[in-house]
Design a protein around this motif. Sequence first.
Motif, PDB file in Angstrom:
ATOM      1  N   LEU A   1       5.214  -2.865   3.817  1.00  0.00           N
ATOM      2  CA  LEU A   1       5.669  -1.546   3.091  1.00  0.00           C
ATOM      3  C   LEU A   1       5.603  -0.253   4.017  1.00  0.00           C
ATOM      4  O   LEU A   1       6.739  -0.331   4.356  1.00  0.00           O
TER       5      LEU A   1
ATOM      6  N   THR B   1       6.029  -2.920  -2.483  1.00  0.00           N
ATOM      7  CA  THR B   1       7.245  -3.408  -1.154  1.00  0.00           C
ATOM      8  C   THR B   1       8.435  -4.039  -1.973  1.00  0.00           C
ATOM      9  O   THR B   1       9.125  -4.421  -1.332  1.00  0.00           O
TER      10      THR B   1
ATOM     11  N   LEU C   1       0.415  -4.064   2.577  1.00  0.00           N
ATOM     12  CA  LEU C   1       0.569  -2.486   3.324  1.00  0.00           C
ATOM     13  C   LEU C   1       1.148  -2.202   4.531  1.00  0.00           C
ATOM     14  O   LEU C   1       2.177  -1.270   4.715  1.00  0.00           O
TER      15      LEU C   1
ATOM     16  N   TYR D   1      -5.339  -0.720   6.596  1.00  0.00           N
ATOM     17  CA  TYR D   1      -5.932  -1.460   5.570  1.00  0.00           C
ATOM     18  C   TYR D   1      -7.325  -0.836   5.081  1.00  0.00           C
ATOM     19  O   TYR D   1      -7.642  -0.666   3.866  1.00  0.00           O
TER      20      TYR D   1
ATOM     21  N   ALA E   1       0.756  -2.174  -3.184  1.00  0.00           N
ATOM     22  CA  ALA E   1       1.877  -1.740  -2.169  1.00  0.00           C
ATOM     23  C   ALA E   1       2.107  -3.288  -2.263  1.00  0.00           C
ATOM     24  O   ALA E   1       3.514  -2.941  -1.233  1.00  0.00           O
TER      25      ALA E   1
END
Length: 410
Positions: free
Chosen positions: A164, A119, A161, A90, A115
């Motif tokens: 995801l 997601t 993130l 990240y 993100a």
Amino acid sequence: MRSSTTVPEVAPYPWKTVTAAFLVVAAVLTTVVALANPYRRSPDVHPTLTGPAWLDGWFHYDAGWYLKIATQGYDYVPGQQSSIAFFPVYPMSVRALGTVLGDAQVAGTLLGALAGLATALVFGRWAWDRLPRRAATLAVAVLLVYPYAMFLYGAVYADSLFMLCTIGAFLLLDRRWFVAAGVVGALATAGRPVGTAVVVGLVVRTLEILAEDRRAAGGLVGSVDPGPGRVGWRELVGAVRDVRPRQLGVLLSGLGLAAWSGYLWLAFGDPLAFVHVESAPGWDQGVGPHTWFKLGYVELIQDGHYRTAALLTVQALACVVAVLLLPRVWRLFGWGYLAYAVVVLLIPIVGTDDFMGTGRYALAAFPVVAAAGHVLAGLRSPVLRVGLLALSGALLLVLTVMFGISFEVS
């Protein structure tokens, strides 16, 4: 993996609706943190913030570490709180996007929100393929209004993130793209400490896929058939004999953690520095009975810090609910997703002495979120169903306000 009672209905995935719902919640929560930020308990905003003031409400606590890493890189002083506690995917992505935008703070919020949207979309796609339509819809609703879902909507944190990458890895694996799943899984293991759960889940899910294929070919391994659509644990273990080089591609997922440990070894002489730093004064999350038995939580109550204890209790209850949903995760989705959910919950539950952070860590257990949607779909009372979602949404609003005024909510 799904049982015979959860055959998905054929219907187009409503990605536009999911996108619109996410954007509405994101707009509401961003407005909430913007209005709350002027009342923050600590008036000294991080001196390096250069983005619009209305974004500052998304910038608290760990966000400062991520911004420091993105702009200055990593440091480590043994025995002190250091930035190496935070995994690199990240903050390095924030650095890259910040270079393009010219502002790391804006990049952190934008990356977190984008993100988060991705997601929600991939989680909805995953649930849509595995649950009846109403249950899948409610699963997405649970994700969007989960009390700690503010970390999907723009907070400068790594959670969105990581989710995801994790869901993406499992989606690729279910399509038999083993190497691709391993590569995306490596981004997850280099993204957060709980990434180990991704490796475990992908490996178990791979064996499950092979056991399913053997069953479909008529070669049952177990002595007892556990029921339509499910493989038994003997079949799972027996599937090891069917592993071929292409399936070993999922092991690439461990390279993210290996690469991070290698960097720490070369740069600071300690490949496990990210573990050791958790014991630093101020964090005090070392391994031992004090952590395992949650004595930090008990001490807060004994010392009269009831407001903090209340915030921690909400997180503890979220963990209890998640653990209670694990049997349903197995019935609905099988061994691989159960293995992932168990490990991703176990690491923070065992690793904190006061439950701090477990509320947002539980969000990463996406099969549990889907199972919660399945539970809601089975309720006979629509009023109860709506009421539970409304309660969750109300908690999300309250906790977002508190986050905006710099309370450490998770």
